[in-house]
Design a protein around this motif. Structure first.
Motif, PDB file in Angstrom:
ATOM      1  N   ASN A   1       0.828  -1.207   0.000  1.00  0.00           N
ATOM      2  CA  ASN A   1       0.000   0.000   0.000  1.00  0.00           C
ATOM      3  C   ASN A   1       0.863   1.258   0.000  1.00  0.00           C
ATOM      4  O   ASN A   1       0.602   2.207  -0.749  1.00  0.00           O
TER       5      ASN A   1
ATOM      6  N   LEU B   1       1.122   3.582  -3.179  1.00  0.00           N
ATOM      7  CA  LEU B   1       0.618   4.940  -2.962  1.00  0.00           C
ATOM      8  C   LEU B   1       1.577   5.951  -3.579  1.00  0.00           C
ATOM      9  O   LEU B   1       1.156   6.882  -4.287  1.00  0.00           O
TER      10      LEU B   1
ATOM     11  N   ARG C   1      -5.658   2.691  -2.779  1.00  0.00           N
ATOM     12  CA  ARG C   1      -4.936   1.876  -1.803  1.00  0.00           C
ATOM     13  C   ARG C   1      -5.716   1.653  -0.516  1.00  0.00           C
ATOM     14  O   ARG C   1      -5.655   0.567   0.074  1.00  0.00           O
ATOM     15  N   TYR C   2      -6.445   2.666  -0.060  1.00  0.00           N
ATOM     16  CA  TYR C   2      -7.059   2.583   1.264  1.00  0.00           C
ATOM     17  C   TYR C   2      -8.576   2.739   1.235  1.00  0.00           C
ATOM     18  O   TYR C   2      -9.205   2.810   2.288  1.00  0.00           O
TER      19      TYR C   2
ATOM     20  N   GLN D   1     -10.282  -0.958  -2.041  1.00  0.00           N
ATOM     21  CA  GLN D   1      -9.711  -1.653  -3.194  1.00  0.00           C
ATOM     22  C   GLN D   1     -10.741  -2.528  -3.907  1.00  0.00           C
ATOM     23  O   GLN D   1     -10.428  -3.601  -4.407  1.00  0.00           O
TER      24      GLN D   1
ATOM     25  N   THR E   1      -2.793  -5.211  -6.373  1.00  0.00           N
ATOM     26  CA  THR E   1      -2.155  -3.984  -6.856  1.00  0.00           C
ATOM     27  C   THR E   1      -2.662  -3.675  -8.264  1.00  0.00           C
ATOM     28  O   THR E   1      -3.127  -4.578  -8.975  1.00  0.00           O
TER      29      THR E   1
END
Length: 360
Positions: A69, A73, A143-144, A147, A232
């Protein structure tokens, strides 16, 4: 790829747009990092070890999400900023924006070749701040934010592949050929060959140890691509029809996918062909007479390769190594145009440093 033809227009549009934009922007970039012949030839070996490492990580269920992450990021923020900068800069110029101030960036080396640095009085414009803010926000949400948005994932994946194609290149047609066919072999090995090899190893080991090394989705490549441990934006995603998903080997994975390698690797060749096309059209040293373009036929061949790949996946019901279809068609398109233009020799011997093409 591991789906029927239905996602093809979506994946095709994303992939072709990314290759087109990345190649065009790469042509204007004065600091392209060129991949050499030795680097291209060694890429399949390096990537094989990397893939095995990732396979081991997801089999051992090692939690790398915090690291991934943070890493992505930063990576997504940078690639998003690079991708969004030109359109937002153009909007700012059109609206007559004024600088908010200046900042000393003379410590940043702009060109390693010339030693040129950024200005000591770099203007800070609203469009630049907006660009960074938008890129960072999108990266943070990806990322947060759970996802679970394939659209956001694909946007970030497009930023990544476009940026890579802008910053990376291959220094010759020979390098591109070695890289593409080497990675074709790599793709085929880890999609078609890894399953039987691991099943043989599992049979030899027996018991729980043997079961532990078996790929869940039939191959090492598929397991790594679909692993929740490695979530990812390194692939394009498209939701699968429930009936199709239930019939597939990867029935517990909710998306069809196209790996970014299947976009980036042929894209490197297509970007090189754009450079050669420009040199050939000017009749300069290293190019021929320019009897016909290479870029558009290569894009068409790439799209045709995607079509064949998805058709093969649909017919077989199994995921396919897309490079098996993309590489022969894209390389073949270049050789066909070169034959038509009577400049195959010039194409084969063409080399570029990335610094000598027209950048208007």
């Amino acid at each position: 790829t591991n789906s029927p033809i239905s996602p093809l227009p979506y994946f095709g549009a994303l992939a072709l747009a990314s290759v087109f934009i990345g190649s065009k922007r790469g042509l204007k970039n004065r600091e392209v990092e060129m991949i050499s012949l030795s680097q291209g030839a060694s890429a399949p070996v390096f990537l094989s070890f990397s893939l095995l490492g990732l396979y081991g990580i997801q089999k051992l269920e090692i939690d790398l999400q915090t690291f991934l992450n943070g890493y992505f990021l930063l990576l997504e923020t940078v690639s998003g900023t690079i991708s969004l900068w030109l359109p937002l800069k153009a909007i700012g110029a059109a609206t007559g924006e004024k600088a908010l101030g200046t900042v000393d960036l003379s410590f940043v080396v702009k060109s390693e070749r010339t030693g040129e640095t950024l200005p000591a009085d770099q203007p800070v414009r609203p469009s630049a701040l907006l660009c960074l803010a938008v890129a960072a926000t999108l990266a943070y949400l990806d990322r947060y934010g759970g996802q679970d948005s394939f659209t956001l994932n694909n946007l970030e994946a497009s930023f990544l592949v476009t940026t890579w194609l802008e910053l990376l290149g291959v220094n010759s047609f020979r390098t591109a050929t070695a890289l593409l066919f080497g990675l074709l072999f790599y793709d085929v090995l880890w999609v078609f060959g890894s399953g039987p090899l691991l099943r043989a190893a599992a049979s030899a080991l027996g018991g729980e140890q043997g079961e532990a090394i078996l790929p869940k989705y039939g191959s090492v490549m598929a397991d790594v691509a679909m692993s929740p441990v490695l979530s990812t934006p390194t692939k394009f995603l498209f939701p699968r029809d429930a009936a199709v998903a239930a019939a597939a080997e990867s029935s517990s994975f909710d998306f069809s996918l196209l790996g970014l390698g299947d976009v980036l690797i042929p894209g490197l060749l297509i970007g090189l062909l754009l450079r050669f096309e420009g040199r050939a059209s000017k009749g300069s040293e290293g190019g021929g007479g320019g009897g016909g373009g290479y870029f558009a036929p290569a894009l068409f061949a790439y799209g045709a390769g995607l079509l064949v790949s998805f058709a093969a996946s649909f017919v077989s019901g199994k995921g396919q190594p897309a490079l098996l279809y993309l590489v022969p068609l894209t390389v073949g398109s270049a050789l066909l145009v070169g034959t038509k233009n009577k400049e195959v020799g010039e194409l084969w011997s063409f080399q570029t440093s990335g610094e000598d093409e027209e950048r208007d």
